[in-house]
Design a protein around this motif. Structure first.
Motif, mmCIF file in Angstrom:
data_model
loop_
_atom_site.group_PDB
_atom_site.id
_atom_site.type_symbol
_atom_site.label_atom_id
_atom_site.label_comp_id
_atom_site.label_asym_id
_atom_site.label_seq_id
_atom_site.Cartn_x
_atom_site.Cartn_y
_atom_site.Cartn_z
ATOM 1 N N VAL A 1 0.827 -1.206 0.000
ATOM 2 C CA VAL A 1 0.000 0.000 0.000
ATOM 3 C C VAL A 1 0.862 1.256 0.000
ATOM 4 C CG1 VAL A 1 -0.279 0.089 2.520
ATOM 5 C CG2 VAL A 1 -2.079 1.002 1.044
ATOM 6 N N SER A 2 0.361 2.287 -0.704
ATOM 7 C CA SER A 2 1.020 3.605 -0.717
ATOM 8 C C SER A 2 0.434 4.469 0.392
ATOM 9 C CB SER A 2 0.758 4.330 -2.035
ATOM 10 O OG SER A 2 1.341 3.690 -3.113
ATOM 11 N N ALA A 3 1.015 5.627 0.570
ATOM 12 C CA ALA A 3 0.510 6.568 1.561
ATOM 13 C C ALA A 3 -0.841 7.120 1.102
ATOM 14 C CB ALA A 3 1.506 7.703 1.746
ATOM 15 N N MET A 4 -1.694 7.476 2.068
ATOM 16 C CA MET A 4 -3.039 7.957 1.753
ATOM 17 C C MET A 4 -2.996 9.249 0.930
ATOM 18 S SD MET A 4 -4.710 7.445 5.534
ATOM 19 C CE MET A 4 -6.327 8.105 5.130
ATOM 20 N N THR B 1 -0.518 12.416 0.932
ATOM 21 C CA THR B 1 0.277 12.470 2.170
ATOM 22 C C THR B 1 1.766 12.728 1.921
ATOM 23 O OG1 THR B 1 -1.236 10.921 3.221
ATOM 24 C CG2 THR B 1 0.915 11.169 4.237
ATOM 25 N N THR B 2 2.336 12.017 0.950
ATOM 26 C CA THR B 2 3.774 12.156 0.714
ATOM 27 C C THR B 2 4.135 13.594 0.357
ATOM 28 O OG1 THR B 2 3.755 9.875 -0.066
ATOM 29 C CG2 THR B 2 5.734 11.143 -0.515
ATOM 30 N N ASP B 3 3.314 14.198 -0.522
ATOM 31 C CA ASP B 3 3.572 15.595 -0.905
ATOM 32 C C ASP B 3 3.417 16.528 0.291
ATOM 33 O OD1 ASP B 3 4.070 15.453 -3.768
ATOM 34 O OD2 ASP B 3 2.035 14.674 -3.872
ATOM 35 N N GLY C 1 4.248 7.923 6.032
ATOM 36 C CA GLY C 1 2.994 7.936 5.275
ATOM 37 C C GLY C 1 2.480 6.534 5.021
ATOM 38 N N GLU C 2 3.362 5.648 4.596
ATOM 39 C CA GLU C 2 2.967 4.267 4.288
ATOM 40 C C GLU C 2 2.696 3.472 5.565
ATOM 41 O OE1 GLU C 2 4.743 5.951 2.144
ATOM 42 O OE2 GLU C 2 3.905 5.386 0.201
ATOM 43 N N ARG C 3 3.327 3.852 6.661
ATOM 44 C CA ARG C 3 3.060 3.144 7.933
ATOM 45 C C ARG C 3 1.645 3.411 8.395
ATOM 46 N NH1 ARG C 3 8.364 2.368 11.559
ATOM 47 N NH2 ARG C 3 6.913 1.421 13.011
ATOM 48 N N GLY D 1 4.625 0.219 1.109
ATOM 49 C CA GLY D 1 5.361 0.350 -0.137
ATOM 50 C C GLY D 1 6.470 1.388 -0.031
ATOM 51 N N PHE D 2 7.354 1.409 -1.052
ATOM 52 C CA PHE D 2 8.226 2.569 -1.278
ATOM 53 C C PHE D 2 9.401 2.670 -0.315
ATOM 54 C CE2 PHE D 2 7.952 7.252 0.165
ATOM 55 C CZ PHE D 2 8.723 7.815 -0.830
ATOM 56 N N GLN D 3 9.559 1.681 0.592
ATOM 57 C CA GLN D 3 10.592 1.842 1.611
ATOM 58 C C GLN D 3 11.421 0.581 1.810
ATOM 59 O OE1 GLN D 3 8.602 1.279 5.754
ATOM 60 N NE2 GLN D 3 7.276 2.653 4.604
ATOM 61 N N GLY E 1 12.295 6.152 -4.104
ATOM 62 C CA GLY E 1 11.975 7.169 -5.109
ATOM 63 C C GLY E 1 10.476 7.275 -5.281
ATOM 64 N N ARG E 2 10.023 8.452 -5.716
ATOM 65 C CA ARG E 2 8.584 8.695 -5.829
ATOM 66 C C ARG E 2 7.916 7.625 -6.691
ATOM 67 N NH1 ARG E 2 6.445 13.388 -4.094
ATOM 68 N NH2 ARG E 2 4.660 11.994 -3.911
ATOM 69 N N GLY E 3 6.762 7.207 -6.255
ATOM 70 C CA GLY E 3 6.038 6.170 -6.989
ATOM 71 C C GLY E 3 6.611 4.779 -6.759
ATOM 72 N N GLY E 4 7.486 4.653 -5.764
ATOM 73 C CA GLY E 4 8.230 3.415 -5.572
ATOM 74 C C GLY E 4 7.436 2.211 -5.076
ATOM 75 N N SER E 5 6.188 2.424 -4.674
ATOM 76 C CA SER E 5 5.406 1.287 -4.164
ATOM 77 C C SER E 5 5.181 0.214 -5.228
ATOM 78 C CB SER E 5 4.049 1.765 -3.639
ATOM 79 O OG SER E 5 4.229 2.661 -2.591
ATOM 80 N N ASP E 6 5.093 0.624 -6.481
ATOM 81 C CA ASP E 6 4.952 -0.362 -7.561
ATOM 82 C C ASP E 6 6.138 -1.329 -7.537
ATOM 83 O OD1 ASP E 6 2.796 1.140 -8.328
ATOM 84 O OD2 ASP E 6 3.628 1.798 -10.251
ATOM 85 N N GLY F 1 -4.046 10.473 -11.692
ATOM 86 C CA GLY F 1 -3.371 9.691 -12.721
ATOM 87 C C GLY F 1 -2.399 8.656 -12.207
ATOM 88 N N ARG F 2 -2.240 8.568 -10.902
ATOM 89 C CA ARG F 2 -1.372 7.536 -10.383
ATOM 90 C C ARG F 2 -2.204 6.479 -9.692
ATOM 91 N NH1 ARG F 2 3.068 6.059 -10.425
ATOM 92 N NH2 ARG F 2 2.563 4.654 -8.781
#
Ligand code: ASP
Ligand code: MG
Length: 428
Positions: free
Chosen positions: A40-43, A46-48, A73-75, A135-137, A150-155, A427-428
């Motif tokens: 899961v990504s941040a809600m 949130t990251t921004d 954010g992801e936690r 995700g992302f970490q 890096g941004r969008g890293g949860s994928d 778009g993401r």
């Protein structure tokens, strides 16, 4: 029974309702008898928002602390999602990237995975849980500091876990139905692709399509992970990204006899164009210019050099770089003005890039002609051109880019009968 990795982006878990909706979907998958691993990504944004906060407290937040902050954010989303899933009667446990064995190098903000060891995730599944991973970490192998990919890293987290756990499929959920022939926000008649080769997906992602992170497509291709890109807002079948022809046979879709000519159009507004005017046209000059840029790690995308005539032949040399490196490129060239001996510098940030991608291009002449003719008919000027085996890209004026996408989409017969649905988000 199969193992499914499901990744949900920020727009799918933007609020409590979204989290419950996603939780229901996870529980449904589980109730069909599958093992489920969730990334899961941040809600929402949130990251921004966290990034903005960091920049408010200091001008230069230390990279280590920034990663510590952003991973929070992801936690939040992983714990809330685990609670929601548990509340629906299915046992769930959340794990940070570090707990899930996402081991990285030490490049804060852009860390690379060096090892994926999801021992605890495996154990949690074996105990009958749904495992939910931030995700992302990751965690730096030597220092044990927390890193981000890096941004969008949860994928990338999702695909890496799918590869390490030998999942049957990695489902990437977002706010659109799949990979489209163009961005539906620009070309409303864009069509959803049923499947796309990872070769084409790489070109689309590298040239501005935001639906999938480039690194995740590379990773999936390397490890043969099947991706299914779909919407968390509907039950519709999405787009299958097929790593190689051998794998296509095992996907639910039949392997197509012929590659479609064109798979899609990507666009990118993040490039700027630099022109070095009146460069002496003699051996070694271009090398000098691009050595300068390479040494400063400026990533050059497209290059055009004009022909020169006369006794003292001089030429104009244009190239594009990412907007965040534009100023750096210009200052490097300014500093080397005498050494290179050019007459002037021109900087243009009002440019857009359109890329036409299709594996069928390899064996079909005439694609370039149709492409350029469509732009000409709309009176859109082509500034620069570059090609690969399965792609043609052009630079146009920024304010003509949207129209360019639409006319090229129509010219290649990609328009659908109906307009595409965009469910939420950006778009993401
Ligand atoms: N939350 C992170 C970002 O916004 C990671 C991700 O969404 O994949 O970049
Ligand atoms: Mg995000």
């Amino acid at each position: 029974m199969s193992l499914i990795v499901q990744k949900f982006g920020g727009s799918s878990v933007a609020d409590a309702d979204g989290i419950r909706r996603v939780a229901r979907r996870i529980v449904e998958t589980r109730n069909r008898g599958h093992d489920v691993v969730v990334v899961v990504s941040a809600m929402g944004d949130t990251t921004d928002e966290l990034l903005d906060l960091a920049n408010e407290v200091t001008r230069r937040p230390p990279a280590r602390e920034l990663d510590m902050l952003l991973t929070a954010g992801e936690r939040i989303s992983m714990a809330l999602l685990a609670m929601a899933v548990s509340g629906m009667g299915a046992p769930a446990q959340s794990f940070t990237g570090s707990q899930a064995g996402m081991v990285t190098d030490g490049a804060h903000g852009a860390a690379r995975l060096v090892e994926v060891n999801p021992q605890r995730v495996r154990e949690s599944l074996d105990e009958g849980n749904i495992a939910i991973i931030a995700g992302f970490q990751g965690v730096h192998r030597q220092t044990k500091d927390i890193t981000t990919l890096g941004r969008g890293g949860s994928d990338t987290t999702a695909v890496a876990l799918a590869a390490a756990l030998q999942a049957d499929v990695c489902e990437i959920y977002s706010d659109v139905d799949g990979v489209f022939t163009a961005d539906p926000r620009i070309a409303p008649r864009a069509r959803k692709l049923e499947q796309v080769s990872s070769e084409e997906m790489l070109e689309l992602a590298a040239n501005g399509a935001k639906i999938l992170h480039l690194r995740c497509v590379e990773y999936a291709r390397r490890f043969g992970v099947k991706l299914h890109v779909r919407s968390s807002f509907t039950q519709n079948e999405g787009t299958w990204v097929i790593p190689s022809p051998e794998d296509a046979a095992t996907s639910p879709k039949e392997i197509p006899l012929e590659q479609p000519l064109i798979s899609g159009i990507a666009h990118d507004r993040t490039q700027v164009k630099v022109t070095v005017v009146g460069v002496p046209d003699k051996p070694g000059i271009a090398a000098r210019i691009f050595r300068l840029l390479a040494e400063a790690k400026v990533n050059v995308d497209m290059i055009v050099q004009n022909v020169s005539t006369g006794d003292d032949p001089r030429t104009d040399l244009s190239f594009t770089v990412d907007e965040c490196q534009g100023e750096l490129a210009v200052s490097l060239l300014r500093a080397a003005e005498e050494k290179i001996g050019y007459a002037g510098l021109d900087y243009d940030d009002e440019v857009g890039k359109l890329s036409l991608v299709g594996a069928g291009m390899k064996s079909n002449p005439g694609v370039t002609f149709t492409f350029f003719e469509a732009l000409a008919a709309a009176n859109i000027n082509i500034d620069m051109i570059s090609t690969s085996e399965v792609r043609i890209s052009v630079i146009t004026a920024a304010d003509r880019l949207d129209e360019a996408v639409r006319v090229v989409h129509t010219a290649f017969g990609l328009d659908a009968e109906q307009e595409a649905t965009v469910y939420a988000g950006t778009g993401r």
